[in-house]
Design a protein around this motif. Structure first.
Motif, short mmCIF file in Angstrom:
data_model
loop_
_atom_site.label_atom_id
_atom_site.label_comp_id
_atom_site.label_asym_id
_atom_site.label_seq_id
_atom_site.Cartn_x
_atom_site.Cartn_y
_atom_site.Cartn_z
N CYS A 10 0.84 -1.65 -0.35
CA CYS A 10 0.22 -0.29 -0.11
C CYS A 10 0.39 1.57 0.47
CB CYS A 10 -0.38 0.14 1.30
SG CYS A 10 -1.89 1.53 1.45
N LYS A 11 0.73 1.89 -1.16
CA LYS A 11 1.13 3.23 -0.71
C LYS A 11 0.30 4.44 -1.86
CE LYS A 11 5.85 1.28 -1.78
NZ LYS A 11 7.09 1.62 -2.88
N LEU A 12 -0.65 4.67 -0.98
CA LEU A 12 -1.86 4.48 -1.29
C LEU A 12 -1.70 6.72 -0.70
CD1 LEU A 12 -4.97 4.41 -2.83
CD2 LEU A 12 -5.68 3.51 -1.21
N CYS A 13 -1.44 6.69 0.03
CA CYS A 13 -1.43 8.19 0.60
C CYS A 13 -0.03 8.39 1.21
CB CYS A 13 -2.56 8.29 1.96
SG CYS A 13 -1.36 7.57 3.23
N PRO A 14 0.15 9.72 1.01
CA PRO A 14 2.02 10.07 1.11
C PRO A 14 2.60 9.38 2.23
CG PRO A 14 0.25 12.36 1.30
CD PRO A 14 -0.33 10.75 1.29
N ARG A 15 2.06 8.84 3.34
CA ARG A 15 2.80 8.27 4.17
C ARG A 15 3.30 7.23 3.47
NH1 ARG A 15 3.05 9.83 8.99
NH2 ARG A 15 0.82 10.80 9.88
N GLU A 16 3.19 6.07 2.45
CA GLU A 16 3.42 4.87 1.86
C GLU A 16 3.95 4.30 2.44
OE1 GLU A 16 6.72 7.38 -1.44
OE2 GLU A 16 4.58 7.55 -3.10
N CYS A 17 3.20 3.45 2.98
CA CYS A 17 4.07 2.74 3.99
C CYS A 17 4.41 1.45 3.43
CB CYS A 17 2.50 1.97 4.87
SG CYS A 17 2.03 2.79 5.94
N ASP A 20 1.58 -5.27 3.17
CA ASP A 20 0.46 -5.70 2.73
C ASP A 20 -0.60 -6.06 3.25
OD1 ASP A 20 -0.89 -7.77 1.13
OD2 ASP A 20 0.97 -9.33 1.23
N ARG A 21 -1.51 -5.11 3.00
CA ARG A 21 -2.96 -5.32 3.87
C ARG A 21 -3.90 -6.17 3.69
NH1 ARG A 21 -4.77 1.05 2.22
NH2 ARG A 21 -6.86 0.49 3.50
N LEU A 22 -3.38 -6.35 2.40
CA LEU A 22 -4.25 -7.62 1.55
C LEU A 22 -3.96 -9.38 2.68
CD1 LEU A 22 -4.52 -7.21 -1.88
CD2 LEU A 22 -6.04 -6.89 -0.64
N LYS A 26 -1.38 -3.38 8.50
CA LYS A 26 -1.56 -2.58 9.13
C LYS A 26 -0.57 -1.85 9.06
CE LYS A 26 -5.24 -4.73 11.44
NZ LYS A 26 -5.70 -4.36 12.85
N GLY A 27 -0.89 -0.61 7.68
CA GLY A 27 0.11 0.57 7.92
C GLY A 27 -0.42 1.69 8.86
N TYR A 28 0.52 2.48 8.32
CA TYR A 28 -0.05 4.25 9.62
C TYR A 28 -1.50 4.54 9.77
CZ TYR A 28 1.82 8.15 12.38
OH TYR A 28 2.47 9.30 12.60
N CYS A 29 -2.59 4.30 9.00
CA CYS A 29 -3.40 3.98 8.98
C CYS A 29 -4.83 3.60 9.77
CB CYS A 29 -4.55 4.47 7.87
SG CYS A 29 -4.04 2.68 6.85
N CYS A 64 -6.83 6.01 10.30
CA CYS A 64 -6.43 7.73 9.83
C CYS A 64 -5.10 7.29 9.81
CB CYS A 64 -6.82 8.37 10.84
SG CYS A 64 -6.88 10.08 9.87
N ASN A 65 -4.95 8.25 8.70
CA ASN A 65 -3.37 8.64 7.70
C ASN A 65 -2.22 9.55 8.53
OD1 ASN A 65 -4.69 10.30 6.55
ND2 ASN A 65 -3.61 9.85 4.36
N MET A 66 -3.38 9.73 9.59
CA MET A 66 -2.16 10.66 10.21
C MET A 66 -2.57 11.11 11.51
SD MET A 66 -2.35 13.66 8.04
CE MET A 66 -2.09 15.03 9.22
N THR A 111 -9.84 8.20 2.78
CA THR A 111 -8.39 7.91 1.61
C THR A 111 -7.90 6.70 2.05
OG1 THR A 111 -8.03 9.56 3.23
CG2 THR A 111 -5.89 8.82 2.11
N HIS A 112 -8.00 5.46 2.80
CA HIS A 112 -6.86 4.30 3.22
C HIS A 112 -8.03 3.48 2.62
CE1 HIS A 112 -9.00 5.69 6.44
NE2 HIS A 112 -9.46 4.68 7.01
N TYR A 113 -9.46 3.84 1.80
CA TYR A 113 -10.20 3.06 1.56
C TYR A 113 -11.06 2.98 -0.02
CZ TYR A 113 -11.05 0.66 5.85
OH TYR A 113 -11.69 0.03 7.05
#
Ligand code: SF4
Length: 302
Positions: A10-17, A20-22, A26-29, A64-66, A111-113
């Motif tokens: 997942c690099k969906l948002c600027p955090r670019e964690c 593998d969310r599948l 879990k990333g920053y969100c 949340c990605n923030m 954002t993350h969805y």
């Protein structure tokens, strides 16, 4: 589905964690690849042109990605509240809210969805969803991710939280908030254009940028308002918010945040905006800085 496969790195948002969310990572969100929604119902506490009399059909997504330390929706931002649902159920929720009389569909912290929301929106529109779609975000977005939504969103409702990277770093561990949020805003304005309202004064298209004042950061707030107005003039609305609520458990270690925004500071910011020439704006009146103002995330309508 190629788009979903992208969640495997997942690099969906600027955090670019890059997690593998599948596979449940879990990333920053703080949420994996499955949709989690904590509440879906009519909401009356947005700006008047968004809530109207009948209410905004608000869907609160979990995670949340923030991750701002003072977050007022911490219960869902932490990814701990809510219920797993399918994109098919999300489609139904959109249609149910329309049926209940919502004047729009309001996607909160989406954002993350983005991938799942895109599919659910397309399916719901094919089944008769016709009210405006509001994308209600922290503002920390990637332009290429927003482009996935082009043509599906009518109203962008981003926050603009921090001007100084020092403030962003201190409260949300983010170095490039201003840079990323300003590029994202440019894309949002490009997609939906200038504000359009119905005869009843309900927003149909456009951008409203929200800025939540923090106690002690008047200059940062002034820099944001000045940037927004100098860049977009009255092509966007600016909503200046004073509802910051100090939540003791969360702000330990940040004593400067343990108070509300003073009436004097808020007035100074409003006067500043007015002197700049801001005409398209919203301000908050009355006692909005209360804990009871925070919605109850009990899976209602999910
Ligand atoms: S959406 Fe979540 S996992 Fe993906 S890059 Fe952003 S914070 Fe990381």
């Amino acid at each position: 589905m190629l788009e979903f496969e992208e969640l495997s790195q997942c690099k969906l948002c600027p955090r670019e964690c890059g997690v593998d969310r599948l596979q449940g990572k879990k990333g920053y969100c703080k949420v994996d690849g499955q949709l989690i929604v904590a509440r879906a119902g009519l909401h009356y506490w947005e700006e008047p042109c968004i809530s109207a009399q009948s209410g905004s059909g608000t869907v609160f997504f979990s995670g949340c990605n923030m991750g701002c330390v003072f977050c007022q929706n911490q219960k869902i931002a932490s990814g701990k509240a809510g219920k797993y649902i399918t994109t098919q159920r999300l489609t139904e929720i959109f249609l149910e809210l329309q049926e209940k009389g919502a004047v729009n569909i309001n996607l909160v912290t989406p954002t993350h969805y983005i991938y799942q929301i895109k599919i659910a929106l397309k399916n719901a529109k094919a089944k008769g969803l016709h009210i405006p779609i509001v994308y209600n975000t922290s503002g920390y977005e990637k332009v290429e991710s927003l482009k996935l939504l082009e043509g599906l969103i009518d109203i962008y409702l981003p926050d603009f939280k921090y001007y100084s990277s020092l403030v962003g770093k201190k409260y949300a561990k983010v170095n490039d908030y201003f840079e990323k949020a300003s590029l994202a805003l440019e894309e949002m304005v490009k997609q939906v254009g200038s504000p359009v309202f119905s005869e009843a004064g309900i927003m149909q298209k456009g951008v409203i940028v929200r800025h939540l004042m923090l106690p002690g950061y008047l200059q940062d707030s002034k820099n944001i308002i000045s940037y927004l107005y100098e860049t977009y003039g009255n092509r966007i609305y600016i909503s200046i918010m004073n509802q910051y609520t100090p939540l003791q458990e969360q702000i330990k270690g940040f004593p400067e945040l343990n108070r509300k925004v003073s009436k004097i500071s808020y007035k100074k910011l409003i006067n500043y905006a007015s002197e700049l020439g801001v005409e398209n704006g919203f301000i908050q009146q009355g006692e909005t800085a209360l804990e009871s103002f925070i919605p109850n995330f009990n899976n209602e309508g999910v």
